[in-house]
Design an enzyme around this catalytic site. Structure first.
Site, PDB file in Angstrom:
ATOM      1  N   GLY A   1       0.777  -1.236   0.000  1.00 43.79           N
ATOM      2  CA  GLY A   1       0.000   0.000   0.000  1.00 43.79           C
ATOM      3  C   GLY A   1       0.806   1.282   0.000  1.00 43.79           C
ATOM      4  N   PHE A   2       0.342   2.229   0.836  1.00 38.65           N
ATOM      5  CA  PHE A   2       0.987   3.538   0.904  1.00 38.65           C
ATOM      6  C   PHE A   2       2.471   3.422   1.208  1.00 38.65           C
ATOM      7  CE2 PHE A   2      -3.212   5.428   2.806  1.00 38.65           C
ATOM      8  CZ  PHE A   2      -3.841   5.274   1.577  1.00 38.65           C
TER       9      PHE A   2
ATOM     10  N   VAL B   1       5.992  -2.606  15.012  1.00 36.82           N
ATOM     11  CA  VAL B   1       6.079  -1.279  15.623  1.00 36.82           C
ATOM     12  C   VAL B   1       5.352  -1.200  16.964  1.00 36.82           C
ATOM     13  CG1 VAL B   1       6.349  -0.089  13.421  1.00 36.82           C
ATOM     14  CG2 VAL B   1       4.048  -0.382  14.395  1.00 36.82           C
TER      15      VAL B   1
ATOM     16  N   ASN C   1       3.725   5.166   8.706  1.00 35.40           N
ATOM     17  CA  ASN C   1       2.636   4.688   7.860  1.00 35.40           C
ATOM     18  C   ASN C   1       1.934   3.463   8.424  1.00 35.40           C
ATOM     19  OD1 ASN C   1       1.185   4.148   5.171  1.00 35.40           O
ATOM     20  ND2 ASN C   1       2.437   2.302   5.421  1.00 35.40           N
TER      21      ASN C   1
ATOM     22  N   SER D   1      -5.834  10.182   8.481  1.00 32.85           N
ATOM     23  CA  SER D   1      -6.992   9.816   7.666  1.00 32.85           C
ATOM     24  C   SER D   1      -8.062  10.876   7.832  1.00 32.85           C
ATOM     25  CB  SER D   1      -7.549   8.457   8.099  1.00 32.85           C
ATOM     26  OG  SER D   1      -8.805   8.196   7.515  1.00 32.85           O
TER      27      SER D   1
ATOM     28  N   TYR E   1     -11.346   3.221  15.019  1.00 30.44           N
ATOM     29  CA  TYR E   1     -10.401   3.583  13.965  1.00 30.44           C
ATOM     30  C   TYR E   1     -10.342   5.102  13.808  1.00 30.44           C
ATOM     31  CZ  TYR E   1      -8.350   4.365   9.401  1.00 30.44           C
ATOM     32  OH  TYR E   1      -7.557   4.832   8.376  1.00 30.44           O
TER      33      TYR E   1
ATOM     34  N   PRO F   1      -5.587  10.935   3.990  1.00 33.41           N
ATOM     35  CA  PRO F   1      -6.272  10.461   2.784  1.00 33.41           C
ATOM     36  C   PRO F   1      -7.744  10.144   3.038  1.00 33.41           C
ATOM     37  CG  PRO F   1      -4.298   9.153   3.298  1.00 33.41           C
ATOM     38  CD  PRO F   1      -4.649   9.938   4.513  1.00 33.41           C
ATOM     39  N   GLY F   2      -8.524  10.280   1.968  1.00 34.66           N
ATOM     40  CA  GLY F   2      -9.886   9.784   1.962  1.00 34.66           C
ATOM     41  C   GLY F   2      -9.910   8.394   1.345  1.00 34.66           C
TER      42      GLY F   2
ATOM     43  N   PHE G   1      -6.224  -2.033   2.356  1.00 37.11           N
ATOM     44  CA  PHE G   1      -6.893  -1.491   3.534  1.00 37.11           C
ATOM     45  C   PHE G   1      -8.227  -2.184   3.818  1.00 37.11           C
ATOM     46  CE2 PHE G   1      -9.880   1.554   5.438  1.00 37.11           C
ATOM     47  CZ  PHE G   1      -9.179   2.002   6.532  1.00 37.11           C
TER      48      PHE G   1
END
Length: 261
Positions: free
Chosen positions: A18-19, A67, A93, A146, A159, A189-190, A196
């Site tokens: 992803g990102f 993490v 991230n 987000s 979330y 981000p939207g 995700f």
């Protein structure tokens, strides 16, 4: 490509997909040294091989770790080779959403995991690397938040709350770091199509695909470009936040429960 003088050392968490993956790719493409961190070592090794094949022998260092574990963060970062030990940019991230049930039906274990990853993981990484940045008077913390931290939606409960933490933590870091030359940015981000929704729905591909049906969502590449743009601003410019949505998304009207009869 970055000159030796402008080359930076960048650490990206959640870099296995992803990102994070696309962000790591863009920094490597620009000639920076990149530390890719995530739990899935095999994906990181694959990413390293792909980047080296695509961009030549660019400097990519694989750091398999969780993490949410303070012990792993301490041991793995302390073991970095000298060439990678002074991290200029941290891209926080690593994060996830789990479930879309209303709060009274949500799985409490999912809430614990989101808090551990999205909040605890982010502040542990930040606290570990921030002292070095302040000492060198150079650094940039880029957090991936987000729009869920700005706007409530049904099922967003824990979330959305974790991303609201990211937003406020970023702002408070900016206040604390005034005068240190360390920059802090929140990317919000939207609707974006990555793994995700697949993770959110426990691997249910049909449910995940339905989220994006009939839309043209943001891509991981779009978010990576926002990260790169913020990072490449002149040192005297701090991008506090970037909120971005696909053109096909906007804010909904406020919900109203009308009593019948």
């Amino acid at each position: 490509m970055a000159s030796q003088k402008s080359q930076k050392t960048v650490m990206v968490t959640g870099a296995s997909s992803g990102f994070g993956l696309e962000t790591a790719r863009r920094f490597a493409e620009k000639g920076h040294k990149v530390i890719v961190a995530a739990r899935r070592k095999e994906r990181l090794e694959q990413l390293k091989a792909e980047l080296e094949q695509e961009f030549g022998q660019c400097c990519v260092y694989v750091l398999p770790m969780d993490v949410t574990s303070e012990e792993q963060i301490d041991s793995m970062i302390d073991s970095l080779p000298e060439d990678f030990s002074e991290i200029d940019i941290l891209v926080n991230n690593a994060g996830l959403a789990l479930g879309l049930e209303p709060a009274h039906k949500a799985n409490l274990d999912d809430w614990h995991r989101m808090v551990d990853t999205n909040i605890k993981g982010l502040y542990l990484m930040t606290r570990k690397l921030l002292p070095g940045m302040v000492e060198r008077k150079l650094g940039h913390i880029i957090n991936i938040g987000s729009i869920a931290g700005n706007y409530a939606y049904p099922g967003g409960n824990a979330y959305g709350a974790t991303k609201a933490f990211v937003k406020q933590f970023t702002r408070n870091l900016r206040a604390d770091l005034l005068g240190t030359q360390v920059r802090v940015t929140n990317i919000e981000p939207g609707l974006a199509e990555t793994e995700f929704s697949l993770v959110r729905f426990g691997g249910d591909k049909d449910k995940a695909d339905d989220v994006y049906k009939g839309t043209e969502p943001l891509t991981a590449e779009d978010i990576a470009e926002a990260v790169i743009w913020a990072a490449e601003q002149p040192q005297h410019v701090n991008i506090n936040s970037i909120e971005l949505m696909p053109t096909s998304q906007a804010w909904a009207s406020l919900a109203i429960d009308k009593v019948q009869g």
